[in-house]
Design a protein around this motif. Structure first.
Motif, mmCIF file in Angstrom:
data_model
loop_
_atom_site.group_PDB
_atom_site.id
_atom_site.type_symbol
_atom_site.label_atom_id
_atom_site.label_comp_id
_atom_site.label_asym_id
_atom_site.label_seq_id
_atom_site.Cartn_x
_atom_site.Cartn_y
_atom_site.Cartn_z
ATOM 1 N N GLU A 16 -153.145 71.281 24.281
ATOM 2 C CA GLU A 16 -152.559 72.458 24.938
ATOM 3 C C GLU A 16 -152.827 72.411 26.437
ATOM 4 O O GLU A 16 -151.962 72.744 27.248
ATOM 5 C CB GLU A 16 -153.134 73.734 24.325
ATOM 6 C CG GLU A 16 -152.591 74.010 22.928
ATOM 7 C CD GLU A 16 -153.086 75.310 22.359
ATOM 8 O OE1 GLU A 16 -152.320 75.992 21.673
ATOM 9 O OE2 GLU A 16 -154.266 75.648 22.583
ATOM 10 N N THR A 27 -154.675 82.317 16.162
ATOM 11 C CA THR A 27 -155.604 81.237 15.815
ATOM 12 C C THR A 27 -156.796 81.772 15.021
ATOM 13 O O THR A 27 -157.222 81.168 14.026
ATOM 14 C CB THR A 27 -156.115 80.549 17.101
ATOM 15 O OG1 THR A 27 -154.999 79.981 17.774
ATOM 16 C CG2 THR A 27 -157.109 79.453 16.777
ATOM 17 N N TYR A 48 -153.260 70.210 12.390
ATOM 18 C CA TYR A 48 -154.335 71.107 12.829
ATOM 19 C C TYR A 48 -154.739 72.054 11.700
ATOM 20 O O TYR A 48 -155.930 72.219 11.393
ATOM 21 C CB TYR A 48 -153.877 71.877 14.067
ATOM 22 C CG TYR A 48 -154.895 72.870 14.587
ATOM 23 C CD1 TYR A 48 -156.220 72.495 14.758
ATOM 24 C CD2 TYR A 48 -154.533 74.165 14.900
ATOM 25 C CE1 TYR A 48 -157.165 73.404 15.241
ATOM 26 C CE2 TYR A 48 -155.460 75.073 15.372
ATOM 27 C CZ TYR A 48 -156.773 74.688 15.545
ATOM 28 O OH TYR A 48 -157.696 75.580 16.005
ATOM 29 N N GLU A 68 -148.232 68.061 14.702
ATOM 30 C CA GLU A 68 -149.582 68.415 15.164
ATOM 31 C C GLU A 68 -150.005 69.777 14.659
ATOM 32 O O GLU A 68 -151.172 69.994 14.315
ATOM 33 C CB GLU A 68 -149.636 68.375 16.700
ATOM 34 C CG GLU A 68 -149.588 66.963 17.259
ATOM 35 C CD GLU A 68 -149.230 66.908 18.742
ATOM 36 O OE1 GLU A 68 -149.300 65.812 19.314
ATOM 37 O OE2 GLU A 68 -148.835 67.962 19.311
ATOM 38 N N ASN A 69 -149.048 70.715 14.590
ATOM 39 C CA ASN A 69 -149.362 72.032 14.033
ATOM 40 C C ASN A 69 -149.839 71.899 12.593
ATOM 41 O O ASN A 69 -150.841 72.499 12.192
ATOM 42 C CB ASN A 69 -148.122 72.929 14.080
ATOM 43 C CG ASN A 69 -148.062 73.786 15.335
ATOM 44 O OD1 ASN A 69 -148.820 74.735 15.482
ATOM 45 N ND2 ASN A 69 -147.158 73.450 16.243
ATOM 46 N N TRP A 72 -148.654 77.009 17.217
ATOM 47 C CA TRP A 72 -149.110 76.703 18.573
ATOM 48 C C TRP A 72 -147.963 76.028 19.307
ATOM 49 O O TRP A 72 -147.566 74.893 18.980
ATOM 50 C CB TRP A 72 -150.365 75.846 18.513
ATOM 51 C CG TRP A 72 -151.482 76.657 17.934
ATOM 52 C CD1 TRP A 72 -152.293 77.531 18.607
ATOM 53 C CD2 TRP A 72 -151.862 76.731 16.561
ATOM 54 N NE1 TRP A 72 -153.158 78.131 17.729
ATOM 55 C CE2 TRP A 72 -152.929 77.663 16.479
ATOM 56 C CE3 TRP A 72 -151.426 76.120 15.391
ATOM 57 C CZ2 TRP A 72 -153.544 77.983 15.280
ATOM 58 C CZ3 TRP A 72 -152.043 76.438 14.201
ATOM 59 C CH2 TRP A 72 -153.091 77.361 14.156
ATOM 60 N N LYS A 84 -159.291 68.828 19.860
ATOM 61 C CA LYS A 84 -158.067 68.048 20.089
ATOM 62 C C LYS A 84 -156.896 68.973 20.386
ATOM 63 O O LYS A 84 -156.121 68.751 21.321
ATOM 64 C CB LYS A 84 -157.770 67.197 18.858
ATOM 65 C CG LYS A 84 -156.535 66.333 19.001
ATOM 66 C CD LYS A 84 -156.218 65.598 17.716
ATOM 67 C CE LYS A 84 -154.850 64.929 17.807
ATOM 68 N NZ LYS A 84 -154.394 64.405 16.525
ATOM 69 N N LYS A 85 -156.797 70.009 19.590
ATOM 70 C CA LYS A 85 -155.699 70.967 19.784
ATOM 71 C C LYS A 85 -155.801 71.623 21.170
ATOM 72 O O LYS A 85 -154.808 71.754 21.897
ATOM 73 C CB LYS A 85 -155.751 72.020 18.670
ATOM 74 C CG LYS A 85 -154.893 73.242 18.879
ATOM 75 C CD LYS A 85 -155.774 74.454 18.997
ATOM 76 C CE LYS A 85 -155.060 75.659 19.478
ATOM 77 N NZ LYS A 85 -155.952 76.694 19.981
ATOM 78 N N ASN A 86 -157.033 72.006 21.568
ATOM 79 C CA ASN A 86 -157.211 72.647 22.871
ATOM 80 C C ASN A 86 -156.880 71.688 24.017
ATOM 81 O O ASN A 86 -156.266 72.075 25.011
ATOM 82 C CB ASN A 86 -158.644 73.155 23.016
ATOM 83 C CG ASN A 86 -158.900 74.391 22.170
ATOM 84 O OD1 ASN A 86 -157.953 74.995 21.650
ATOM 85 N ND2 ASN A 86 -160.144 74.763 22.019
ATOM 86 N N ALA A 130 -161.050 68.710 15.521
ATOM 87 C CA ALA A 130 -159.634 69.103 15.450
ATOM 88 C C ALA A 130 -159.322 70.238 16.420
ATOM 89 O O ALA A 130 -158.281 70.229 17.090
ATOM 90 C CB ALA A 130 -159.295 69.523 14.021
ATOM 91 N N LEU A 183 -147.979 72.413 20.654
ATOM 92 C CA LEU A 183 -148.172 71.309 19.714
ATOM 93 C C LEU A 183 -146.833 71.010 19.034
ATOM 94 O O LEU A 183 -145.984 71.889 18.903
ATOM 95 C CB LEU A 183 -149.200 71.669 18.642
ATOM 96 C CG LEU A 183 -150.611 72.086 19.085
ATOM 97 C CD1 LEU A 183 -151.523 72.211 17.865
ATOM 98 C CD2 LEU A 183 -151.197 71.105 20.073
ATOM 99 N N ASP A 219 -155.505 82.381 22.159
ATOM 100 C CA ASP A 219 -155.807 81.925 20.801
ATOM 101 C C ASP A 219 -155.875 83.107 19.840
ATOM 102 O O ASP A 219 -155.392 83.032 18.716
ATOM 103 C CB ASP A 219 -157.144 81.169 20.788
ATOM 104 C CG ASP A 219 -156.938 79.667 20.808
ATOM 105 O OD1 ASP A 219 -155.779 79.238 20.734
ATOM 106 O OD2 ASP A 219 -157.929 78.938 20.906
#
Lengths: 236, 423
Positions: free
Chosen positions: B13, B244, A20, A16-17, A9, B8-10, B5, A12, B239
């Motif tokens: 971003e 993802t 995650y 953080e990657n 990502w 948080k990632k979203n 999680a 990130l 994603d």
């Protein structure tokens, strides 16, 4: 699993990657931290830990991609073409890392690759597949020997139009164990090749106006085995 | 933990991708700015005087009660309540220097109302029922514990009827003003100040004259959720494109956790987006909602349901985030027009008199198939005409039902196409 595509990502950081992906595997925070710290150190990304992934070079992204597949400490690791596009230094680092996974940490690594050199260097057992069909499974050593003993000699001539004639001339040469006409060169196999070259050159140069322009002598590789098993037609 | 999680990632971003702020906040603000510049000072109807008819069937106060009520309640006892309200309606003026009358009351009989409306001779007819005075007496009686004056009527039902052309949105303005006059009248009586019944004319007309911008801004707030769909579609596809979904599939996370996190994260963003837009619309652009901001906010949040339907439809159809963002972005203007955000749409009737439970047309129109239409209707009725959540319940039911059906179909195809794919 370490996918062939770089699945990270961009917005990130490296850390953080990793966090995650660790959370996707439901790793407890302390175990995740230990694994992440260790992997980042092993693959030499410590100084990039807090950099955004989008600012990493292609090689660094590839390295991050590899350790993201290992954050949950799997026993069996599937590595799908881990090194395309890497510079020689990065490739060597990744190869060392993958070798350590099996030799140092006792992991089982299943590596898929189109680089025969990669398979040769990293694998204990090699399986060659073509069009979804398993052709052969053996150690790299045995596979190399399977296409015959001796050295491989590649001969380039000054006139490609006379390749067929030269091929015919060498067919009955007693030192030549195997002979192939490969695009713009002759490829032959013989025992103790350096001592046989003079005789072979003389036979070729019996044809008027034809001289040997270049010659290479090398050992058989897994690439030769692959070509030997699957032919030279282009793959889809 | 997984949902947390993913959220948080979203959010990270979202925070680090400046385009997201532009699409979710600045772009809708730009629309508000453009329409404010174009229509901000243009009042609906300007200071035009609305032609109306007042049909008074009120029988007034029963003779046997008049003696009891006199002399404390004077004029409206003698003439009846409706006559008094009618007199006020005839007298109210704009707050301009010329004191332009708001209404011009035409002398039209009850039988001629339909023709008068059809011929645009009047915008609306107000029909007071014959027991209207009794209703008011009943309200006083209830307010004072059923015993203030012996012989007061009880259990009276009466409704003031507004007759108008349902396809004329501007007819809502005189209705809103008259409703406020009547409310003020009732409140004044019930507050105990029954002597004289003087009504502050200025308070009656204080904010009911909406500008065209007020009309459009209400819709633009809903439109912001359509614009958000373009961004969220692109995020969903990014994603998938970025792998993802593959990571989720090969990990211990479940697809439902991803989808739940997506719902929660985007809903939080819509909540924040709408607060910011409402704040800016009111403070910066002078948007003037008459009704409850809270009720309007609830409607705006409900309009995120069709947004999800659109997002997951895009997720199941497209494979590229760029394509999804572009197509949904382009479609947003079409959706905006189809749901009446920018202008009133022509009446393309699919079935007549089947939608009497909602605030707008009783006919089923083509545009009713677009869920946002119901959100736009509801929020306008609330913001411009000060109606309650109950008054727009029919619109909200339609909004939720049409959206949920669409969303269920979209989710089915999204989950099937996305998470059953082999990696």
């Amino acid at each position: 699993m370490i996918p062939q595509e770089i699945v990270i990502w961009d917005d990130l950081t490296v850390q953080e990657n990793m966090e995650y992906v660790a959370s996707l595997y439901r790793l407890p925070a302390d175990q995740a931290k230990t694994n992440i710290d260790s992997l980042i150190k092993e693959i030499h990304l410590e100084d990039k830990r807090h950099d955004l992934a989008k600012n990493l070079s292609g090689g660094l992204k590839r390295r991050l991609n590899i350790i993201m597949g290992l954050v949950h400490d799997p026993e069996i690791i599937v590595c799908d073409e881990p090194t395309p596009g890497l510079d020689p230094q990065s490739r060597a680092l990744v190869w060392d890392f993958i070798r350590d996974l099996s030799q140092k940490y006792g992991k089982t690594v299943i590596l898929t690759t189109h680089f025969m050199e990669e398979a040769d260097r990293l694998s204990d057992i090699v399986a060659i597949m073509d069009h979804g069909k398993l052709l052969v499974v053996d150690t790299p050593e045995n596979l190399r020997q399977s296409i015959g003993e001796g050295d491989l000699v590649e001969i380039h001539l000054n006139d490609d139009n006379l390749l067929d004639e030269a091929y015919t001339k060498l067919q009955d040469h007693k030192s030549v164990l195997d002979l192939k006409l490969v695009s713009d060169m002759l490829q032959l196999r013989c025992l103790n090749a350096p001592s046989k070259l003079a005789s072979i050159f003389n036979r070729i140069e019996e044809i008027e106006g034809l001289v040997v322009k270049d010659v290479k002598i090398r050992n058989a590789t897994l690439e030769d085995v692959f070509i030997h098993l699957t032919g030279r037609e282009l793959r889809e | 933990m997984v949902i947390q999680a993913i959220m948080k990632k979203n959010f990270l971003e979202f925070y680090r991708n400046k385009i997201s702020i532009v699409l979710l906040i600045l772009f809708p603000l730009f629309f508000l700015f453009i329409f404010h510049t174009a229509f901000g000072n243009l009042q609906i109807g300007g200071v035009d005087t609305y032609s109306i008819a007042l049909i008074n069937h009120d029988q007034g106060i029963p003779t046997e009660l008049k003696d009891t009520l006199q002399p404390s309640l004077t004029s409206w006892v003698e003439d009846g309540v409706a006559a008094n309200i009618s007199a006020i309606i005839e007298q109210v003026t704009y707050n301009d220097s010329a004191h332009t009358p708001i209404f011009s009351v035409k002398d039209i009989s009850a039988d001629a109302i339909d023709n008068a409306i059809k011929n645009e001779e009047i915008a609306v007819a107000v029909v007071f029922p014959e027991n209207y005075s009794l209703l008011v007496l009943n309200q006083i009686n209830l307010a004072y514990g059923n015993q203030s004056i012996p012989g007061y009527p009880t259990a009276v039902n009466a409704t003031i009827e507004f007759i108008r052309d349902i396809n004329n949105p501007l007819a809502n303005i005189p209705i809103a003003i008259i409703t406020q006059i009547i409310d003020t009248f009732h409140n004044t009586i019930l507050s105990g100040d029954r002597q004289g019944l003087t009504i502050d004319q200025q308070s009656v007309v204080r904010g009911e004259i909406n500008s065209v911008f007020d009309y459009i801004a209400s819709g633009l707030l809903v439109f912001a959720t359509v614009l958000a769909a373009a961004y969220f579609s692109a995020q969903l596809l990014a994603d998938e494109q970025g792998g993802t979904m593959m990571r989720i599939k090969i990990s211990d996370a479940r697809p439902i956790e991803y989808v739940s996190a997506f719902f929660l994260q985007t809903f939080l963003l819509v909540m924040i987006q709408q607060v910011i837009l409402l704040f800016c619309a009111i403070i910066i652009f002078g948007f003037h909602p008459v009704g409850s901001l809270f009720v309007g906010y609830i409607i705006l949040l409900l309009s995120s349901i069709p947004m999800y339907a659109l997002v997951f439809s895009a997720g199941s159809i497209f494979r590229s985030s760029d394509t999804a963002g572009n197509v949904i972005g382009f479609s947003s203007s079409i959706i905006g027009f189809a749901s009446g955000i920018f202008t009133e749409m022509p009446s393309l009737v699919l079935a007549r008199n089947v939608m009497q439970f909602r605030s707008g047309s009783p006919d089923l129109l083509l545009w009713d198939l677009v869920p946002w239409t119901h959100a736009v209707n509801a929020i306008r009725v609330v913001f411009l005409y000060d109606q309650s959540l109950i008054d727009v319940a029919g619109d909200l039911v339609l909004l939720v039902v049409t959206s949920v059906i669409w969303l269920a179909i979209a989710m089915y195809f999204y989950m099937r196409n996305t998470f059953r794919r082999d990696y």
